[in-house]
Design a protein around this motif. Structure first.
Motif, PDB file in Angstrom:
ATOM      1  N   LEU A 302       1.089  -1.610   0.255  1.00 56.80           N
ATOM      2  CA  LEU A 302       0.322  -0.218   0.269  1.00 56.80           C
ATOM      3  C   LEU A 302       0.819   1.392   0.153  1.00 56.80           C
ATOM      4  O   LEU A 302       2.263   1.411   0.700  1.00 56.80           O
ATOM      5  CB  LEU A 302      -1.091   0.013   1.150  1.00 56.80           C
ATOM      6  N   ASP A 303       0.361   2.192   0.010  1.00 57.87           N
ATOM      7  CA  ASP A 303       0.524   3.269  -0.404  1.00 57.87           C
ATOM      8  C   ASP A 303       0.024   4.280   0.393  1.00 57.87           C
ATOM      9  O   ASP A 303      -0.936   4.447   0.598  1.00 57.87           O
ATOM     10  CB  ASP A 303       0.409   4.450  -1.484  1.00 57.87           C
ATOM     11  N   GLY A 309      -3.143  10.598   3.494  1.00 56.93           N
ATOM     12  CA  GLY A 309      -3.853  11.953   3.151  1.00 56.93           C
ATOM     13  C   GLY A 309      -6.134  11.226   2.721  1.00 56.93           C
ATOM     14  O   GLY A 309      -6.889  11.722   3.380  1.00 56.93           O
ATOM     15  N   GLU A 310      -6.539  10.532   2.527  1.00 59.34           N
ATOM     16  CA  GLU A 310      -7.749   9.802   2.217  1.00 59.34           C
ATOM     17  C   GLU A 310      -8.389   9.612   4.250  1.00 59.34           C
ATOM     18  O   GLU A 310      -9.317  10.856   4.013  1.00 59.34           O
ATOM     19  CB  GLU A 310      -8.173   8.476   1.741  1.00 59.34           C
ATOM     20  N   VAL A 311      -7.714   9.550   5.298  1.00 60.02           N
ATOM     21  CA  VAL A 311      -8.360   9.453   6.946  1.00 60.02           C
ATOM     22  C   VAL A 311      -8.781  11.064   6.765  1.00 60.02           C
ATOM     23  O   VAL A 311      -8.893  11.612   7.647  1.00 60.02           O
ATOM     24  CB  VAL A 311      -7.285   8.981   7.703  1.00 60.02           C
ATOM     25  N   ARG A 344      -5.765   2.293   7.979  1.00 61.47           N
ATOM     26  CA  ARG A 344      -6.533   3.550   8.226  1.00 61.47           C
ATOM     27  C   ARG A 344      -6.951   3.945  10.280  1.00 61.47           C
ATOM     28  O   ARG A 344      -7.695   4.376  10.442  1.00 61.47           O
ATOM     29  CB  ARG A 344      -7.676   2.977   7.220  1.00 61.47           C
ATOM     30  N   ALA A 345      -7.422   2.563  10.345  1.00 64.42           N
ATOM     31  CA  ALA A 345      -7.733   2.473  11.986  1.00 64.42           C
ATOM     32  C   ALA A 345      -6.545   3.893  13.115  1.00 64.42           C
ATOM     33  O   ALA A 345      -7.252   3.847  13.676  1.00 64.42           O
ATOM     34  CB  ALA A 345      -8.494   1.298  12.459  1.00 64.42           C
ATOM     35  N   LEU A 346      -5.658   3.343  12.850  1.00 67.26           N
ATOM     36  CA  LEU A 346      -4.267   3.960  13.652  1.00 67.26           C
ATOM     37  C   LEU A 346      -4.450   5.602  13.241  1.00 67.26           C
ATOM     38  O   LEU A 346      -4.399   5.824  14.409  1.00 67.26           O
ATOM     39  CB  LEU A 346      -3.543   2.698  12.872  1.00 67.26           C
ATOM     40  N   ALA A 347      -4.273   5.964  11.778  1.00 64.36           N
ATOM     41  CA  ALA A 347      -4.146   7.008  11.104  1.00 64.36           C
ATOM     42  C   ALA A 347      -5.817   7.443  11.892  1.00 64.36           C
ATOM     43  O   ALA A 347      -5.326   8.969  12.518  1.00 64.36           O
ATOM     44  CB  ALA A 347      -4.658   7.319   9.582  1.00 64.36           C
ATOM     45  N   ARG A 348      -7.133   6.656  11.536  1.00 65.16           N
ATOM     46  CA  ARG A 348      -8.050   7.711  12.195  1.00 65.16           C
ATOM     47  C   ARG A 348      -8.196   8.160  13.731  1.00 65.16           C
ATOM     48  O   ARG A 348      -8.164   9.290  13.826  1.00 65.16           O
ATOM     49  CB  ARG A 348      -9.322   7.078  12.236  1.00 65.16           C
TER      50      ARG A 348
END
Length: 450
Positions: A302-303, A309-311, A344-348
């Motif tokens: 993954l990138d 950026g999405e989060v 994604r959960a980590l960043a969120r």
């Protein structure tokens, strides 16, 4: 039917012994036949030499052998002595059961095998030095087979007698050898489900040490899981009890008050309480899934820059609602191997935690930097922060720091810490922006690169 290890070992051992024994007996029988053949040939040659040495000129009539009591095998030995003179052959002496004519199929010189009557005979024929006396001796081959069988039976009899004794000795030896395994089984069977202390490794056979070490590691993991589960259940019950009590109180106020404005205020507070409870339940489910999983799940390339950026884009509305400036400084990152849903959960959780504790009008920054051996993600805010002596406790479940007015349940950083562990990443806590607030740094090692 499933056989025990002891039965399998005994059965396989006896099968191996029996197989080797039968092969040995068969080889011994073949060897005995060969040796008997050699002995028979030597005896036949010796008989012929003796008969030629004793042969003499005498009457032209056939000599009758004396009638004496002989051996029961005498009928299985045949001989003839012939005299050759002036082209004629004359029978001088023969055994009682030998024919009066030269047997058909018997060679005039050397060894041969021929059918005489209903039996097969091994024969040897020779002439004396003058060529006048011809002697022939034969032995019934059934004697050879009988003798070989007797030799084989004699060799096999001690083996058959010793086989039950060998089975008993093997059974006792296997019993003794499997005693440590039975003791281990008894130790495990006597344990209660709550007893998860390590099994003793001293005095065990070398083959059982890996099994015991594996069981001890399993006991350790199960014990830690039970401890985490009990603590998790206790903390979750405690955290749910408080908002439930507050919700009940606000609903009772709304039910009893005649003032419409006070009723609407109580309902609004109840709605905020239900929102906090919904967030708590969501976080509890996420943490429970992470605790029950021993791995990060399906890993893909993954990138991380695009994912962050999405989060950030998803949480911009929440930042604007709280009048907080959400800024992102994301450098291009190398391709990483990870679980996109967990990352994604980590960043969120990191950004959501910073937005909850940041003051209105404050800032939250999200940055990604690339180093030679690591990819570094940092989320910082300018809120009240956490005292340096309390930062070691960050990430513990249901531990909250800073103003209690901030909406949160104390599980966000616990989820972040667990996801980082599953990806082999390190996490550290420090100061936030402008010497204030909290900064959380997650370092993905180069080994996590795809």
């Amino acid at each position: 039917m499933r056989w025990s290890i002891q039965a399998r070992l005994l059965g396989l051992s006896m099968l191996a012994v029996l197989t080797v024994g039968l092969v040995t007996v068969w080889l011994a029988y073949q060897r005995a036949v060969h040796e008997v053949d050699e002995l028979v040939d030597a005896q036949l040659a010796q008989y012929v030499r003796i008969m030629l040495a004793l042969a003499h000129d005498g009457d032209d009539d056939e000599v009758e052998p004396p009638q004496i009591n002989g051996h029961r095998y005498e009928s299985r030995l045949l001989f003839q002595i012939w005299r050759r003179e002036h082209g004629r052959s004359e029978l001088l002496l023969r055994s009682p059961d030998a024919p009066r004519e030269w047997p058909k199929g018997v060679a005039q010189s050397g060894y041969s095998e021929a059918r005489i009557g209903s039996r097969t005979w091994r024969s040897f024929t020779a002439l004396d030095e003058d060529g006048e006396q011809l002697a022939w001796a034969a032995l019934d081959l059934d004697i050879r087979d009988d003798l070989a069988r007797e030799i084989a039976k004699g060799n096999m009899r001690p083996y058959l007698i010793g086989l039950p004794i060998l089975a008993l000795v093997l059974w006792l030896a296997i019993q003794h050898g499997l005693a440590p395994l039975r003791r281990l089984d008894a130790e495990l069977a006597s344990r209660s489900p709550e007893r998860l202390d390590a099994l003793p490794e001293n005095g065990l056979p070398r083959e059982l040490n890996p099994l015991v070490r594996t069981l001890n590691r399993l006991f350790g993991r199960v014990g830690q899981t039970l401890v985490n589960e009990r603590r998790f259940t206790s903390d979750a019950a405690h955290e749910l009890r408080t908002p439930l009590a507050a919700l009940r109180m606000q609903l009772q106020v709304a039910q009893r008050t005649p003032d419409d404005q006070e009723r609407q205020s109580a309902i609004a507070k109840a709605l905020r309480g239900t929102g906090r409870m919904a967030h708590l339940v969501t976080q509890l489910l996420a943490l429970a899934r992470l605790e029950s999983s021993g791995a990060a799940g399906e890993m893909t390339t993954l990138d991380l820059t695009a994912l962050l950026g999405e989060v950030v884009a998803d949480l911009e509305a929440m930042a604007a609602e709280n009048r907080i400036r959400l800024q992102a400084d994301l450098a291009p990152s190398p391709a990483l191997a990870g679980n996109p849903d967990l990352l994604r959960a980590l960043a969120r959780n990191l950004i959501d935690n910073a937005l909850r504790y940041a003051q209105p009008g404050g800032r939250v920054t999200v940055s990604l930097a690339r180093r030679a051996e690591a990819v570094i993600v940092r989320v910082a805010d300018d809120g009240p922060g956490v005292a340096p002596e309390e930062r070691e406790s960050l990430g513990l479940r249901f531990h909250r720091f800073g103003p209690q007015s901030a909406e949160g349940v104390g599980l966000g950083l616990s989820i972040v810490r667990r996801i980082a562990e599953l990806h082999g990443a390190g996490i550290s806590f420090g100061e936030g922006l402008d010497g204030r607030g909290l900064g959380v740094t997650v370092i993905f090692p180069a080994g996590s690169a795809a």
